[in-house]
Design an enzyme around this catalytic site. Structure first.
Site, mmCIF file in Angstrom:
data_model
loop_
_atom_site.group_PDB
_atom_site.id
_atom_site.type_symbol
_atom_site.label_atom_id
_atom_site.label_comp_id
_atom_site.label_asym_id
_atom_site.label_seq_id
_atom_site.Cartn_x
_atom_site.Cartn_y
_atom_site.Cartn_z
ATOM 1 N N GLU A 139 0.658 -1.323 -0.037
ATOM 2 C CA GLU A 139 0.065 0.165 0.007
ATOM 3 C C GLU A 139 0.803 1.298 0.046
ATOM 4 O O GLU A 139 0.349 2.275 -0.803
ATOM 5 C CB GLU A 139 -0.945 -0.072 1.142
ATOM 6 N N ASP A 140 1.791 1.285 0.957
ATOM 7 C CA ASP A 140 2.658 2.547 0.870
ATOM 8 C C ASP A 140 4.181 2.613 0.592
ATOM 9 O O ASP A 140 4.740 3.683 0.543
ATOM 10 C CB ASP A 140 2.767 2.725 2.500
#
Length: 568
Positions: free
Chosen positions: A81-82
Protein backbone atom coordinates in the site's frame (compact mmCIF):
# COMPACT_ATOMS: atom_id res chain seq x y z
CA UNK A 1 23.56 -0.65 11.06
CA UNK A 2 23.65 -4.14 9.51
CA UNK A 3 22.87 -5.69 12.90
CA UNK A 4 19.98 -3.33 13.73
CA UNK A 5 17.20 -5.30 11.97
CA UNK A 6 18.21 -8.55 13.66
CA UNK A 7 18.27 -6.91 17.09
CA UNK A 8 14.92 -5.15 16.58
CA UNK A 9 13.22 -8.40 15.58
CA UNK A 10 14.35 -10.34 18.67
CA UNK A 11 11.39 -9.45 20.96
CA UNK A 12 9.06 -10.63 18.18
CA UNK A 13 10.97 -13.87 17.81
CA UNK A 14 11.00 -14.48 21.57
CA UNK A 15 7.23 -13.92 21.80
CA UNK A 16 6.59 -16.27 18.87
CA UNK A 17 8.76 -19.04 20.29
CA UNK A 18 6.70 -19.08 23.49
CA UNK A 19 3.82 -20.44 21.42
CA UNK A 20 5.76 -22.17 18.62
CA UNK A 21 9.14 -23.35 19.97
CA UNK A 22 10.07 -25.01 16.66
CA UNK A 23 9.01 -22.16 14.37
CA UNK A 24 11.18 -21.06 11.44
CA UNK A 25 12.22 -17.68 12.83
CA UNK A 26 14.61 -16.93 9.97
CA UNK A 27 11.62 -16.03 7.82
CA UNK A 28 10.55 -13.54 10.50
CA UNK A 29 13.97 -11.91 10.42
CA UNK A 30 13.80 -11.77 6.64
CA UNK A 31 10.29 -10.31 6.78
CA UNK A 32 11.43 -7.57 9.13
CA UNK A 33 14.46 -6.77 6.98
CA UNK A 34 12.27 -6.42 3.87
CA UNK A 35 9.76 -4.25 5.74
CA UNK A 36 12.50 -2.06 7.23
CA UNK A 37 14.06 -1.54 3.81
CA UNK A 38 10.74 -0.86 2.07
CA UNK A 39 9.72 1.73 4.71
CA UNK A 40 13.24 3.13 5.12
CA UNK A 41 12.35 6.71 4.15
CA UNK A 42 9.02 6.87 5.99
CA UNK A 43 8.18 8.19 9.45
CA UNK A 44 5.17 7.88 11.75
CA UNK A 45 3.34 11.00 12.95
CA UNK A 46 5.34 10.64 16.17
CA UNK A 47 8.60 10.91 14.22
CA UNK A 48 9.50 7.24 14.84
CA UNK A 49 10.63 5.08 11.89
CA UNK A 50 7.55 3.72 10.12
CA UNK A 51 8.70 0.12 10.50
CA UNK A 52 7.99 0.36 14.24
CA UNK A 53 4.28 0.10 13.34
CA UNK A 54 4.28 -3.22 11.43
CA UNK A 55 6.71 -4.58 14.02
CA UNK A 56 4.29 -3.63 16.84
CA UNK A 57 1.38 -5.23 14.96
CA UNK A 58 3.34 -8.46 14.46
CA UNK A 59 4.42 -8.47 18.13
CA UNK A 60 0.82 -8.06 19.30
CA UNK A 61 -0.24 -11.01 17.15
CA UNK A 62 2.73 -13.07 18.36
CA UNK A 63 1.74 -12.47 21.98
CA UNK A 64 -1.78 -13.68 21.13
CA UNK A 65 -0.34 -16.90 19.70
CA UNK A 66 -0.71 -16.42 15.94
CA UNK A 67 1.28 -18.56 13.50
CA UNK A 68 4.47 -17.66 11.61
CA UNK A 69 2.71 -16.92 8.30
CA UNK A 70 0.44 -14.38 9.96
CA UNK A 71 3.38 -12.63 11.62
CA UNK A 72 5.28 -12.34 8.33
CA UNK A 73 2.17 -10.90 6.67
CA UNK A 74 1.76 -8.46 9.59
CA UNK A 75 5.34 -7.24 9.11
CA UNK A 76 4.63 -6.62 5.41
CA UNK A 77 0.99 -5.51 5.67
CA UNK A 78 1.63 -1.86 4.66
CA UNK A 79 4.38 -2.42 2.10
CA UNK A 80 2.19 -2.95 -0.97
CA UNK A 81 0.00 0.00 0.00
CA UNK A 82 2.68 2.50 1.02
CA UNK A 83 5.94 1.51 -0.69
CA UNK A 84 7.26 0.45 -4.09
CA UNK A 85 7.21 -3.22 -3.06
CA UNK A 86 4.69 -5.05 -5.25
CA UNK A 87 2.42 -7.94 -4.37
CA UNK A 88 4.21 -10.19 -6.88
CA UNK A 89 7.49 -9.48 -5.11
CA UNK A 90 5.92 -10.44 -1.78
CA UNK A 91 4.60 -13.65 -3.36
CA UNK A 92 7.98 -14.51 -4.89
CA UNK A 93 9.86 -13.86 -1.65
CA UNK A 94 7.46 -15.25 0.97
CA UNK A 95 4.92 -17.42 -0.87
CA UNK A 96 1.32 -17.20 -2.01
CA UNK A 97 -0.18 -17.55 1.48
CA UNK A 98 1.59 -14.47 2.83
CA UNK A 99 0.70 -12.55 -0.34
CA UNK A 100 -3.00 -13.37 0.04
CA UNK A 101 -3.01 -12.09 3.63
CA UNK A 102 -1.14 -8.90 2.70
CA UNK A 103 -3.49 -8.26 -0.22
CA UNK A 104 -6.50 -8.82 2.04
CA UNK A 105 -5.55 -5.94 4.36
CA UNK A 106 -4.21 -3.59 1.66
CA UNK A 107 -6.43 -0.52 1.32
CA UNK A 108 -7.66 0.48 -2.13
CA UNK A 109 -6.20 3.62 -3.67
CA UNK A 110 -8.31 6.59 -2.56
CA UNK A 111 -7.26 8.63 -5.60
CA UNK A 112 -8.84 6.00 -7.86
CA UNK A 113 -11.83 4.97 -5.76
CA UNK A 114 -12.69 8.32 -4.18
CA UNK A 115 -15.50 8.23 -1.62
CA UNK A 116 -16.02 4.52 -2.34
CA UNK A 117 -12.53 3.56 -1.13
CA UNK A 118 -13.47 2.79 2.51
CA UNK A 119 -16.50 0.67 1.65
CA UNK A 120 -14.79 -1.19 -1.19
CA UNK A 121 -11.71 -1.83 0.97
CA UNK A 122 -13.94 -3.34 3.67
CA UNK A 123 -15.79 -5.38 1.02
CA UNK A 124 -12.44 -6.69 -0.22
CA UNK A 125 -11.31 -7.60 3.32
CA UNK A 126 -14.52 -9.53 4.07
CA UNK A 127 -14.16 -11.50 0.84
CA UNK A 128 -10.57 -12.39 1.75
CA UNK A 129 -11.56 -13.27 5.32
CA UNK A 130 -14.16 -15.73 4.07
CA UNK A 131 -11.24 -17.82 2.86
CA UNK A 132 -8.77 -16.97 5.64
CA UNK A 133 -9.83 -15.34 8.92
CA UNK A 134 -6.28 -14.25 9.63
CA UNK A 135 -6.91 -11.26 7.35
CA UNK A 136 -9.34 -9.81 9.91
CA UNK A 137 -7.00 -10.56 12.82
CA UNK A 138 -4.15 -8.65 11.15
CA UNK A 139 -6.54 -5.75 10.54
CA UNK A 140 -7.69 -5.77 14.17
CA UNK A 141 -4.11 -5.74 15.49
CA UNK A 142 -3.25 -2.99 13.00
CA UNK A 143 -6.13 -0.88 14.29
CA UNK A 144 -5.23 -1.49 17.96
CA UNK A 145 -1.75 -0.10 17.40
CA UNK A 146 -3.07 2.82 15.36
CA UNK A 147 -5.45 3.67 18.20
CA UNK A 148 -2.62 3.40 20.73
CA UNK A 149 -0.71 6.04 18.79
CA UNK A 150 -3.70 8.09 17.60
CA UNK A 151 -2.84 10.99 19.93
CA UNK A 152 0.11 11.78 17.66
CA UNK A 153 -2.21 12.63 14.77
CA UNK A 154 -2.48 16.43 14.49
CA UNK A 155 -6.02 16.58 13.06
CA UNK A 156 -8.87 16.12 15.60
CA UNK A 157 -11.39 15.29 12.87
CA UNK A 158 -9.13 12.48 11.60
CA UNK A 159 -8.73 11.10 15.13
CA UNK A 160 -12.51 11.14 15.60
CA UNK A 161 -13.15 9.46 12.24
CA UNK A 162 -10.71 6.63 12.96
CA UNK A 163 -12.09 6.12 16.48
CA UNK A 164 -15.71 6.12 15.27
CA UNK A 165 -14.99 3.71 12.42
CA UNK A 166 -13.30 1.41 14.93
CA UNK A 167 -16.39 1.36 17.15
CA UNK A 168 -18.79 0.83 14.25
CA UNK A 169 -16.91 -1.84 12.27
CA UNK A 170 -13.84 -3.31 13.95
CA UNK A 171 -15.00 -3.61 17.56
CA UNK A 172 -18.04 -5.66 16.45
CA UNK A 173 -15.79 -7.83 14.29
CA UNK A 174 -13.54 -8.55 17.28
CA UNK A 175 -16.63 -9.38 19.36
CA UNK A 176 -18.02 -11.69 16.67
CA UNK A 177 -14.70 -13.58 16.57
CA UNK A 178 -14.60 -13.78 20.37
CA UNK A 179 -11.30 -11.86 20.58
CA UNK A 180 -12.38 -9.89 23.65
CA UNK A 181 -8.82 -8.95 24.56
CA UNK A 182 -8.67 -6.79 21.40
CA UNK A 183 -12.27 -5.65 21.62
CA UNK A 184 -11.81 -4.23 25.13
CA UNK A 185 -8.67 -2.30 24.24
CA UNK A 186 -10.18 -0.88 21.05
CA UNK A 187 -13.30 0.22 22.92
CA UNK A 188 -11.28 2.01 25.61
CA UNK A 189 -8.93 3.69 23.14
CA UNK A 190 -11.82 4.84 20.94
CA UNK A 191 -13.70 6.01 24.06
CA UNK A 192 -10.69 8.11 25.09
CA UNK A 193 -10.73 9.87 21.72
CA UNK A 194 -14.48 10.27 21.28
CA UNK A 195 -15.45 11.17 24.87
CA UNK A 196 -12.21 12.36 26.54
CA UNK A 197 -13.96 14.11 29.46
CA UNK A 198 -16.09 11.07 30.35
CA UNK A 199 -13.04 8.83 29.94
CA UNK A 200 -10.95 10.92 32.32
CA UNK A 201 -13.79 11.17 34.84
CA UNK A 202 -14.14 7.39 35.08
CA UNK A 203 -10.38 6.83 35.13
CA UNK A 204 -9.96 9.33 37.97
CA UNK A 205 -12.87 7.84 39.91
CA UNK A 206 -11.40 4.35 39.59
CA UNK A 207 -8.06 5.55 40.90
CA UNK A 208 -9.70 7.42 43.77
CA UNK A 209 -11.73 4.40 44.91
CA UNK A 210 -9.08 1.76 44.17
CA UNK A 211 -7.87 1.25 47.75
CA UNK A 212 -11.38 1.04 49.22
CA UNK A 213 -12.57 -1.39 46.56
CA UNK A 214 -9.54 -3.63 47.07
CA UNK A 215 -10.18 -3.71 50.83
CA UNK A 216 -13.79 -4.79 50.27
CA UNK A 217 -12.96 -7.26 47.53
CA UNK A 218 -10.36 -9.28 49.46
CA UNK A 219 -12.81 -10.76 52.03
CA UNK A 220 -15.32 -11.54 49.26
CA UNK A 221 -12.71 -13.56 47.36
CA UNK A 222 -11.87 -15.41 50.59
CA UNK A 223 -15.55 -16.23 51.16
CA UNK A 224 -16.12 -17.74 47.72
CA UNK A 225 -12.79 -19.60 47.84
CA UNK A 226 -13.80 -21.23 51.14
CA UNK A 227 -17.25 -22.11 49.75
CA UNK A 228 -15.76 -23.82 46.71
CA UNK A 229 -13.28 -25.73 48.83
CA UNK A 230 -16.08 -26.85 51.17
CA UNK A 231 -17.99 -28.15 48.13
CA UNK A 232 -14.98 -30.29 47.19
CA UNK A 233 -14.20 -28.31 44.07
CA UNK A 234 -10.76 -27.50 42.72
CA UNK A 235 -11.00 -23.96 41.45
CA UNK A 236 -9.07 -20.74 41.16
CA UNK A 237 -10.76 -17.47 42.06
CA UNK A 238 -9.62 -14.39 40.14
CA UNK A 239 -10.74 -10.78 39.98
CA UNK A 240 -10.90 -8.90 36.70
CA UNK A 241 -11.26 -5.17 36.35
CA UNK A 242 -13.89 -4.08 33.88
CA UNK A 243 -12.65 -1.81 31.11
CA UNK A 244 -13.59 1.84 31.22
CA UNK A 245 -15.99 1.87 28.30
CA UNK A 246 -17.96 -0.99 29.87
CA UNK A 247 -18.44 1.10 33.03
CA UNK A 248 -19.42 4.12 30.94
CA UNK A 249 -21.96 2.03 29.01
CA UNK A 250 -23.61 0.87 32.26
CA UNK A 251 -23.74 4.43 33.58
CA UNK A 252 -25.36 5.64 30.37
CA UNK A 253 -27.94 2.85 30.58
CA UNK A 254 -28.79 3.80 34.20
CA UNK A 255 -28.38 7.59 34.37
CA UNK A 256 -30.61 7.96 37.46
CA UNK A 257 -28.38 5.77 39.60
CA UNK A 258 -25.71 7.09 41.95
CA UNK A 259 -22.59 7.46 39.81
CA UNK A 260 -20.18 6.43 42.59
CA UNK A 261 -18.04 3.50 41.42
CA UNK A 262 -18.47 0.55 43.78
CA UNK A 263 -16.79 -2.84 43.94
CA UNK A 264 -19.18 -4.54 41.54
CA UNK A 265 -19.17 -1.64 39.09
CA UNK A 266 -15.46 -1.97 38.45
CA UNK A 267 -14.63 -5.61 39.12
CA UNK A 268 -15.93 -9.06 38.26
CA UNK A 269 -15.08 -12.29 40.07
CA UNK A 270 -14.06 -15.13 37.76
CA UNK A 271 -14.01 -18.71 38.99
CA UNK A 272 -11.89 -21.14 36.95
CA UNK A 273 -13.01 -24.68 37.73
CA UNK A 274 -10.40 -27.40 37.25
CA UNK A 275 -12.71 -30.23 36.32
CA UNK A 276 -15.45 -31.27 33.89
CA UNK A 277 -18.03 -28.77 32.64
CA UNK A 278 -20.57 -30.18 35.12
CA UNK A 279 -18.44 -28.90 38.01
CA UNK A 280 -19.20 -25.34 36.87
CA UNK A 281 -22.82 -25.89 37.90
CA UNK A 282 -21.69 -27.19 41.30
CA UNK A 283 -19.60 -24.02 41.68
CA UNK A 284 -22.69 -21.96 40.81
CA UNK A 285 -24.57 -23.69 43.60
CA UNK A 286 -21.75 -22.95 46.04
CA UNK A 287 -21.84 -19.25 45.12
CA UNK A 288 -25.62 -19.05 45.51
CA UNK A 289 -25.34 -20.77 48.89
CA UNK A 290 -23.36 -17.86 50.35
CA UNK A 291 -24.70 -14.90 48.33
CA UNK A 292 -28.23 -14.11 47.23
CA UNK A 293 -28.71 -14.42 43.43
CA UNK A 294 -30.59 -11.63 41.69
CA UNK A 295 -33.68 -12.85 39.80
CA UNK A 296 -33.37 -13.20 36.01
CA UNK A 297 -29.66 -12.35 36.10
CA UNK A 298 -28.32 -15.90 35.67
CA UNK A 299 -27.18 -16.83 32.14
CA UNK A 300 -26.02 -20.23 30.98
CA UNK A 301 -23.61 -19.86 28.07
CA UNK A 302 -22.23 -23.37 28.64
CA UNK A 303 -25.37 -25.24 27.61
CA UNK A 304 -26.08 -22.58 24.95
CA UNK A 305 -22.77 -20.97 23.86
CA UNK A 306 -22.73 -17.54 22.26
CA UNK A 307 -22.29 -17.29 18.51
CA UNK A 308 -18.64 -16.32 18.99
CA UNK A 309 -17.49 -19.50 20.81
CA UNK A 310 -17.95 -17.95 24.27
CA UNK A 311 -18.88 -20.32 27.12
CA UNK A 312 -19.41 -19.42 30.77
CA UNK A 313 -21.97 -19.28 33.55
CA UNK A 314 -22.93 -15.75 34.62
CA UNK A 315 -24.71 -14.80 37.79
CA UNK A 316 -25.25 -11.53 39.64
CA UNK A 317 -25.39 -11.76 43.42
CA UNK A 318 -25.90 -9.53 46.43
CA UNK A 319 -23.44 -10.08 49.29
CA UNK A 320 -24.15 -9.77 53.02
CA UNK A 321 -22.75 -6.20 52.88
CA UNK A 322 -25.11 -5.43 49.95
CA UNK A 323 -22.38 -5.32 47.36
CA UNK A 324 -23.72 -6.29 43.92
CA UNK A 325 -21.24 -8.57 42.15
CA UNK A 326 -21.09 -10.24 38.75
CA UNK A 327 -19.58 -13.72 38.94
CA UNK A 328 -18.37 -15.71 35.94
CA UNK A 329 -17.77 -19.46 36.22
CA UNK A 330 -15.89 -21.43 33.57
CA UNK A 331 -13.11 -23.95 32.97
CA UNK A 332 -9.56 -22.81 32.03
CA UNK A 333 -10.23 -23.88 28.42
CA UNK A 334 -13.41 -21.79 28.35
CA UNK A 335 -11.48 -18.89 29.85
CA UNK A 336 -8.89 -19.05 27.09
CA UNK A 337 -11.69 -19.01 24.51
CA UNK A 338 -13.39 -16.15 26.35
CA UNK A 339 -10.29 -13.99 25.96
CA UNK A 340 -8.95 -15.03 22.55
CA UNK A 341 -11.88 -16.66 20.72
CA UNK A 342 -11.08 -17.85 17.21
CA UNK A 343 -7.35 -17.35 17.83
CA UNK A 344 -7.42 -20.43 20.08
CA UNK A 345 -8.71 -22.57 17.21
CA UNK A 346 -6.22 -21.07 14.75
CA UNK A 347 -3.38 -21.62 17.22
CA UNK A 348 -4.39 -25.24 17.79
CA UNK A 349 -4.75 -25.83 14.04
CA UNK A 350 -1.37 -24.22 13.31
CA UNK A 351 0.31 -26.86 15.45
CA UNK A 352 -0.90 -29.44 12.89
CA UNK A 353 -1.26 -27.99 9.38
CA UNK A 354 -1.71 -24.80 7.39
CA UNK A 355 -4.80 -26.25 5.73
CA UNK A 356 -6.52 -26.55 9.10
CA UNK A 357 -5.71 -22.89 9.81
CA UNK A 358 -7.56 -21.80 6.66
CA UNK A 359 -10.42 -24.17 7.48
CA UNK A 360 -11.10 -22.12 10.64
CA UNK A 361 -13.06 -19.69 8.44
CA UNK A 362 -15.49 -22.48 7.57
CA UNK A 363 -16.57 -23.27 11.12
CA UNK A 364 -20.35 -23.63 11.50
CA UNK A 365 -20.36 -21.04 14.30
CA UNK A 366 -19.19 -18.39 11.83
CA UNK A 367 -22.49 -18.17 9.96
CA UNK A 368 -22.51 -14.44 10.71
CA UNK A 369 -19.49 -14.08 8.39
CA UNK A 370 -21.41 -15.78 5.61
CA UNK A 371 -24.25 -13.35 6.32
CA UNK A 372 -21.81 -10.49 5.74
CA UNK A 373 -20.77 -12.12 2.47
CA UNK A 374 -24.39 -12.01 1.34
CA UNK A 375 -24.15 -8.20 1.30
CA UNK A 376 -21.37 -8.40 -1.31
CA UNK A 377 -24.10 -8.33 -3.96
CA UNK A 378 -25.05 -4.80 -2.85
CA UNK A 379 -23.90 -2.51 -5.68
CA UNK A 380 -24.01 0.78 -3.75
CA UNK A 381 -20.85 1.29 -1.66
CA UNK A 382 -22.42 3.66 0.86
CA UNK A 383 -25.48 1.49 1.43
CA UNK A 384 -23.26 -1.59 1.59
CA UNK A 385 -21.27 -0.13 4.47
CA UNK A 386 -24.43 1.02 6.26
CA UNK A 387 -25.88 -2.49 5.91
CA UNK A 388 -22.71 -4.06 7.32
CA UNK A 389 -22.69 -1.64 10.27
CA UNK A 390 -26.32 -2.44 11.05
CA UNK A 391 -25.71 -6.19 10.88
CA UNK A 392 -22.62 -6.05 13.05
CA UNK A 393 -24.13 -3.90 15.79
CA UNK A 394 -27.42 -5.79 15.96
CA UNK A 395 -26.27 -8.16 18.70
CA UNK A 396 -27.11 -11.84 18.48
CA UNK A 397 -29.45 -14.57 19.58
CA UNK A 398 -29.32 -18.35 19.27
CA UNK A 399 -32.37 -20.35 18.20
CA UNK A 400 -32.73 -24.05 17.48
CA UNK A 401 -34.16 -26.32 14.80
CA UNK A 402 -36.44 -29.19 15.82
CA UNK A 403 -33.45 -31.53 15.70
CA UNK A 404 -31.45 -29.33 18.07
CA UNK A 405 -29.17 -27.66 15.52
CA UNK A 406 -28.01 -24.21 16.62
CA UNK A 407 -28.87 -21.27 14.34
CA UNK A 408 -27.19 -17.99 15.37
CA UNK A 409 -29.03 -14.87 14.18
CA UNK A 410 -28.92 -11.10 14.72
CA UNK A 411 -31.17 -9.78 17.46
CA UNK A 412 -34.74 -8.99 16.28
CA UNK A 413 -34.50 -11.67 13.59
CA UNK A 414 -37.71 -13.30 12.38
CA UNK A 415 -38.67 -16.79 11.16
CA UNK A 416 -37.92 -15.45 7.68
CA UNK A 417 -34.26 -14.97 8.67
CA UNK A 418 -34.26 -18.40 10.33
CA UNK A 419 -35.65 -20.09 7.21
CA UNK A 420 -33.04 -18.58 4.88
CA UNK A 421 -30.26 -19.37 7.36
CA UNK A 422 -31.27 -23.03 7.27
CA UNK A 423 -31.84 -23.27 3.50
CA UNK A 424 -32.74 -20.65 0.85
CA UNK A 425 -35.33 -23.04 -0.63
CA UNK A 426 -36.99 -23.30 2.77
CA UNK A 427 -37.23 -19.52 2.88
CA UNK A 428 -38.71 -19.26 -0.61
CA UNK A 429 -41.54 -21.68 0.28
CA UNK A 430 -42.27 -20.45 3.83
CA UNK A 431 -45.87 -19.60 4.68
CA UNK A 432 -45.71 -19.62 8.49
CA UNK A 433 -43.80 -20.83 11.54
CA UNK A 434 -44.11 -22.79 14.76
CA UNK A 435 -42.14 -21.19 17.60
CA UNK A 436 -41.89 -23.35 20.73
CA UNK A 437 -44.76 -25.44 19.30
CA UNK A 438 -47.03 -22.41 18.93
CA UNK A 439 -48.15 -20.92 15.64
CA UNK A 440 -46.35 -17.64 14.86
CA UNK A 441 -46.26 -15.22 11.96
CA UNK A 442 -43.25 -14.99 9.69
CA UNK A 443 -42.61 -11.44 10.90
CA UNK A 444 -42.53 -12.34 14.63
CA UNK A 445 -39.32 -11.28 16.42
CA UNK A 446 -37.48 -14.34 17.77
CA UNK A 447 -35.93 -14.63 21.23
CA UNK A 448 -32.89 -16.47 22.55
CA UNK A 449 -33.33 -20.21 22.97
CA UNK A 450 -36.56 -20.67 21.00
CA UNK A 451 -37.19 -23.75 18.84
CA UNK A 452 -38.42 -22.84 15.37
CA UNK A 453 -40.07 -24.91 12.65
CA UNK A 454 -40.97 -23.40 9.27
CA UNK A 455 -44.29 -24.27 7.62
CA UNK A 456 -44.05 -24.49 3.84
CA UNK A 457 -46.25 -24.83 0.76
CA UNK A 458 -45.40 -26.60 -2.48
CA UNK A 459 -47.93 -24.47 -4.34
CA UNK A 460 -46.48 -21.92 -6.74
CA UNK A 461 -49.49 -19.69 -6.21
CA UNK A 462 -49.44 -19.61 -2.40
CA UNK A 463 -47.01 -17.58 -0.34
CA UNK A 464 -43.56 -16.63 -1.54
CA UNK A 465 -41.33 -13.66 -0.73
CA UNK A 466 -42.79 -10.16 -0.89
CA UNK A 467 -41.69 -6.57 -0.45
CA UNK A 468 -42.88 -6.79 3.17
CA UNK A 469 -40.44 -9.65 3.75
CA UNK A 470 -37.66 -7.42 2.47
CA UNK A 471 -38.56 -4.76 5.05
CA UNK A 472 -38.77 -7.31 7.90
CA UNK A 473 -35.68 -9.45 7.29
CA UNK A 474 -32.67 -8.62 9.47
CA UNK A 475 -29.92 -10.70 7.87
CA UNK A 476 -28.08 -9.90 4.66
CA UNK A 477 -28.44 -13.52 3.63
CA UNK A 478 -32.26 -13.39 3.76
CA UNK A 479 -32.53 -9.94 2.18
CA UNK A 480 -30.29 -10.84 -0.77
CA UNK A 481 -32.24 -14.05 -1.51
CA UNK A 482 -35.57 -12.24 -1.18
CA UNK A 483 -34.42 -9.41 -3.46
CA UNK A 484 -33.14 -11.94 -6.01
CA UNK A 485 -36.49 -13.78 -5.97
CA UNK A 486 -38.45 -10.54 -6.36
CA UNK A 487 -36.21 -9.46 -9.25
CA UNK A 488 -36.75 -12.81 -10.97
CA UNK A 489 -40.51 -12.53 -10.51
CA UNK A 490 -40.51 -9.02 -11.95
CA UNK A 491 -38.39 -10.22 -14.87
CA UNK A 492 -40.78 -13.13 -15.50
CA UNK A 493 -43.80 -10.84 -15.44
CA UNK A 494 -42.05 -8.34 -17.71
CA UNK A 495 -41.13 -11.11 -20.17
CA UNK A 496 -44.76 -12.28 -20.36
CA UNK A 497 -46.00 -8.71 -20.77
CA UNK A 498 -43.43 -7.91 -23.46
CA UNK A 499 -44.20 -11.08 -25.42
CA UNK A 500 -47.92 -10.27 -25.38
CA UNK A 501 -47.22 -6.79 -26.75
CA UNK A 502 -45.09 -8.28 -29.52
CA UNK A 503 -47.72 -10.89 -30.37
CA UNK A 504 -50.30 -8.14 -30.90
CA UNK A 505 -48.06 -6.06 -33.17
CA UNK A 506 -47.02 -9.09 -35.25
CA UNK A 507 -50.63 -10.23 -35.55
CA UNK A 508 -51.45 -6.94 -37.27
CA UNK A 509 -48.93 -8.05 -39.95
CA UNK A 510 -50.48 -11.54 -40.00
CA UNK A 511 -47.32 -13.03 -38.48
CA UNK A 512 -47.27 -15.66 -35.70
CA UNK A 513 -44.58 -15.10 -33.02
CA UNK A 514 -44.73 -18.76 -31.97
CA UNK A 515 -43.82 -19.79 -35.51
CA UNK A 516 -40.90 -17.34 -35.55
CA UNK A 517 -39.70 -18.81 -32.24
CA UNK A 518 -39.97 -22.39 -33.52
CA UNK A 519 -37.96 -21.59 -36.67
CA UNK A 520 -35.18 -19.82 -34.79
CA UNK A 521 -35.95 -16.38 -36.16
CA UNK A 522 -36.72 -14.85 -32.77
CA UNK A 523 -33.54 -16.27 -31.22
CA UNK A 524 -31.39 -15.06 -34.13
CA UNK A 525 -32.71 -11.49 -33.73
CA UNK A 526 -32.32 -11.78 -29.96
CA UNK A 527 -28.62 -12.69 -30.28
CA UNK A 528 -28.05 -9.99 -32.89
CA UNK A 529 -29.42 -7.39 -30.47
CA UNK A 530 -27.13 -8.65 -27.68
CA UNK A 531 -29.68 -10.27 -25.36
CA UNK A 532 -28.80 -13.59 -23.67
CA UNK A 533 -32.23 -15.17 -24.18
CA UNK A 534 -35.76 -14.46 -25.39
CA UNK A 535 -37.04 -13.74 -21.85
CA UNK A 536 -34.53 -10.91 -21.54
CA UNK A 537 -35.53 -9.54 -24.96
CA UNK A 538 -39.23 -9.63 -24.14
CA UNK A 539 -38.60 -7.97 -20.77
CA UNK A 540 -36.77 -5.18 -22.66
CA UNK A 541 -39.90 -4.77 -24.79
CA UNK A 542 -42.01 -4.42 -21.63
CA UNK A 543 -39.56 -1.91 -20.19
CA UNK A 544 -39.54 -0.06 -23.55
CA UNK A 545 -35.80 -0.47 -23.88
CA UNK A 546 -36.64 -2.07 -27.24
CA UNK A 547 -39.29 -0.45 -29.46
CA UNK A 548 -41.95 -3.07 -30.19
CA UNK A 549 -42.68 -1.97 -33.77
CA UNK A 550 -38.99 -1.90 -34.73
CA UNK A 551 -38.43 -5.37 -33.26
CA UNK A 552 -41.43 -6.68 -35.17
CA UNK A 553 -39.98 -5.30 -38.43
CA UNK A 554 -36.66 -7.07 -37.78
CA UNK A 555 -38.43 -10.33 -37.01
CA UNK A 556 -40.47 -10.19 -40.21
CA UNK A 557 -37.40 -9.32 -42.30
CA UNK A 558 -35.18 -12.11 -40.90
CA UNK A 559 -35.16 -15.39 -42.82
CA UNK A 560 -35.93 -18.61 -40.98
CA UNK A 561 -33.03 -20.63 -39.58
CA UNK A 562 -32.69 -24.41 -39.84
CA UNK A 563 -35.86 -26.26 -38.75
CA UNK A 564 -36.09 -27.04 -35.05
CA UNK A 565 -38.32 -29.09 -32.76
CA UNK A 566 -38.05 -32.05 -35.14
CA UNK A 567 -39.72 -30.24 -38.03
CA UNK A 568 -38.82 -31.22 -41.59
Amino acid sequence: MAEAPAVAAEPLIAAHRRHFPKADVDVLRRGFEVAAFAHRDQKRKSGAPYVTHPLAVALLLAELGMDTTTLVAALLHDTVEDTSLGLNQVRDEFGAEVAVLVDGVTKLDGSKWGDRAEAETFRKMILAAADDLRVILIKLADRVHNLRTLHWHPKPEKRERIARQSVQLLVPLAERLGVYVLRREMEDLAFANLRPEAYEEIRASLKETERDRAARLGPLVDQVTHALRSAGLKAQVETRNRHLYSIHRDRRANPILDQTIRVGDATRITILVNGPDADCYLALGAVHAIWHPMPARMKDFIAAPKHNLYQSLHTTVVTADEDVLEVEIRTPRMHRLAEFGIIVHINDAAQTSTRLVRDAARRPDLDWLRNLLAWQAHPDSGQYLDSIRAELRSGSIVVFTETGDVVPLPRNSTPIDFAYAVDPELGAHAIGAMVNDRLAGLHTALDDGQVVRILTSDSTTQGGPSEVWLETAQTGNARVHIQRWLDEQRADRAAVDGRLRLVKVLAENETDLLELEQHGVALAVCRRLGYPDLEALYAAVANETVVTAELAEQLVATPAAAPVYGQE
